[in-house]
Design an enzyme around this catalytic site. Structure first.
Site, PDB file in Angstrom:
ATOM      1  N   ARG A 158       0.674  -1.644  -0.384  1.00 12.68           N
ATOM      2  CA  ARG A 158      -0.490   0.250  -0.094  1.00 12.68           C
ATOM      3  C   ARG A 158       1.116   1.381  -0.027  1.00 12.68           C
ATOM      4  NH1 ARG A 158      -5.290  -0.976   2.148  1.00 12.68           N
ATOM      5  NH2 ARG A 158      -5.802  -3.029   2.365  1.00 12.68           N
ATOM      6  N   ILE A 159       1.725   1.619   0.686  1.00 14.06           N
ATOM      7  CA  ILE A 159       3.105   2.383   1.229  1.00 14.06           C
ATOM      8  C   ILE A 159       3.012   3.213  -0.314  1.00 14.06           C
ATOM      9  CG2 ILE A 159       4.254   4.165   1.723  1.00 14.06           C
ATOM     10  CD1 ILE A 159       3.675   2.060   4.724  1.00 14.06           C
ATOM     11  N   ALA A 238      11.010   2.041   5.434  1.00 10.02           N
ATOM     12  CA  ALA A 238      10.935   0.858   5.878  1.00 10.02           C
ATOM     13  C   ALA A 238      10.765  -0.020   7.339  1.00 10.02           C
ATOM     14  CB  ALA A 238      10.578  -0.079   4.510  1.00 10.02           C
ATOM     15  N   ARG A 239      11.734  -0.511   7.042  1.00  8.78           N
ATOM     16  CA  ARG A 239      12.075  -0.833   8.060  1.00  8.78           C
ATOM     17  C   ARG A 239      13.603  -0.894   7.887  1.00  8.78           C
ATOM     18  NH1 ARG A 239       8.145  -0.523   9.979  1.00  8.78           N
ATOM     19  NH2 ARG A 239       6.998  -2.204  10.521  1.00  8.78           N
ATOM     20  N   ASP A 263      14.613   6.681   7.959  1.00 11.09           N
ATOM     21  CA  ASP A 263      13.648   6.966   8.984  1.00 11.09           C
ATOM     22  C   ASP A 263      13.323   5.464   9.978  1.00 11.09           C
ATOM     23  OD1 ASP A 263      10.728   8.218  11.078  1.00 11.09           O
ATOM     24  OD2 ASP A 263       9.846   6.230   9.827  1.00 11.09           O
ATOM     25  N   GLU A 268      18.088   0.183  15.908  1.00  9.64           N
ATOM     26  CA  GLU A 268      16.670  -0.121  16.615  1.00  9.64           C
ATOM     27  C   GLU A 268      16.539  -1.758  16.504  1.00  9.64           C
ATOM     28  OE1 GLU A 268      12.733   2.169  14.473  1.00  9.64           O
ATOM     29  OE2 GLU A 268      14.559   2.131  12.825  1.00  9.64           O
ATOM     30  N   HIS A 291      11.989   6.855  13.378  1.00  7.77           N
ATOM     31  CA  HIS A 291      11.088   6.111  12.443  1.00  7.77           C
ATOM     32  C   HIS A 291       9.576   6.536  12.960  1.00  7.77           C
ATOM     33  CE1 HIS A 291       9.857   1.219  12.686  1.00  7.77           C
ATOM     34  NE2 HIS A 291       9.146   2.268  11.908  1.00  7.77           N
ATOM     35  N   GLY A 293       7.358   8.346  10.183  1.00  7.87           N
ATOM     36  CA  GLY A 293       6.831   8.081   8.952  1.00  7.87           C
ATOM     37  C   GLY A 293       5.447   7.828   9.529  1.00  7.87           C
ATOM     38  N   ALA A 294       5.121   7.142  10.434  1.00  5.98           N
ATOM     39  CA  ALA A 294       3.582   6.887  10.429  1.00  5.98           C
ATOM     40  C   ALA A 294       3.128   7.694  12.202  1.00  5.98           C
ATOM     41  CB  ALA A 294       3.594   5.406  10.392  1.00  5.98           C
TER      42      ALA A 294
END
Length: 342
Positions: A158-159, A238-239, A263, A268, A291, A293-294
């Protein structure tokens, strides 16, 4: 009306969603986290104490392990307020007869926006411009356009699709790499489907939107970075773990790239990379965010509500939205219990 204990170990849980759960028979308990701490920082004993007697758990980035689940017999559903679930042992969830869900559709828009923001910030060298003004210098750092550039999008969930749609407004040539691409959708968007090597070699900007799996870990390593254009830009919303941050730092130090928008970081999940993260963040050609972005108010409200609806569905004996379910061991567990009773 039934009364279920639902524990929230994530910050920024909005009042409207809390009231919605309460109206459906839930006693909502929000964990009081020290400033600067997230649920990922809580050890197993602390989590087990917080979650005793809970039927539902709305979680951020805590590790959901087999050993923790064994200590929580009352827990029925673990709802991630987000879409990544690499920290959730889905096999253990199913084995213990529980359900794990993610909040599909809640933060797609804001992460897509964030990725575009990082592209623009790095391309226009916004950080360097501000740093110069802060020292009293009006010298202009010469940036580059996003307009009509070639952008490579790795991952088309989706992103990733949201990023593709936004790039159309900049008249970019977009090429995508993903294991599963809807050919009709790609054609309708005017994008080229290419192999990763071609994408790296021909894109001015590479933006990552793939999940973190054993196959994608360190997808962007020294060899991949060497394939990118000398003035290329790498964006990762993303990750952490998709990029080998040590190799990225080396490429930036060697002047191999124009810059990076980050991001997420390997550190992490791996403290051994903490110094690498600090070195990346300190660089003027890196625009970094924690982190985040969301994390817009609107997106958090949406993901809170989606997570809450998943919790209610399981507690009320209904099926959550299929696309949100990443593990469901209810039927298997009931069959196993039946065999044991026999």
């Amino acid at each position: 009306m039934a009364s279920w204990r639902v524990v929230v170990t994530q910050r920024n849980f909005d009042a409207q969603t809390r009231e919605h759960l309460a109206a459906h028979g839930c006693n909502v308990v929000e964990a009081e986290l020290p400033a600067g701490q997230a649920d990922a920082d809580l050890d197993e004993d602390t989590l087990a104490h917080l979650l005793q007697g809970a039927a539902g758990w709305i979680v951020g980035h805590a590790h959901v392990t087999d050993r923790l689940l064994a200590r929580l017999p009352a827990l029925q559903v673990i709802a991630r307020r987000g879409v990544g679930y690499e920290r959730v042992d889905t096999q253990a969830v199913a084995r213990h007869g529980k359900v794990a869900t993610i909040a599909i559709g809640g933060n797609d828009a804001c992460v897509s926006d964030h990725a575009l923001g990082l592209m623009l910030a790095v391309a226009h060298r916004l950080r360097e411009g501000q740093q110069r003004l802060e020292t009293g210098s009006w010298a202009i750092p010469l940036g580059s356009d996003l307009y009509r550039k070639t952008v490579g999008v790795v991952g088309l969930g989706r992103i990733g699709r949201g990023v593709v749609q936004r790039l159309r407004g900049f008249e970019c040539r977009v090429q995508v790499c993903s294991p599963r691409v809807d050919a009709a959708w790609a054609k309708s968007q005017g994008v080229d489907v290419v192999a990763l090597t071609q994408l790296l070699e021909t894109s001015d900007i590479v933006t990552l939107h793939a999940p973190l799996t054993p196959d994608t870990r360190f997808l962007i390593d020294a060899a991949a970075l060497a394939r990118m254009k000398p003035n290329g830009i790498l964006v990762n919303t993303a990750r952490g773990g998709l990029v080998e941050d040590r190799h990225l730092l080396a490429a930036l130090e060697a002047g191999r790239l124009q810059g990076a928008g980050l991001d997420v970081f390997v550190s992490e999940s791996d403290p051994a990379y903490a110094e690498v993260t600090r070195a990346l963040v300190a660089r003027p050609d890196v625009v970094a965010t924690p982190h985040a972005g969301a994390s817009t108010r609107e997106a958090l409200d949406r993901t809170n509500r989606i997570a809450a609806e998943s919790v209610l569905a399981v507690l009320e004996g209904r099926a959550p939205r299929p696309e949100c379910v990443v593990a469901d061991g209810r039927n298997t567990h009931e069959k196993n219990q039946g065999r044991l009773a026999a």
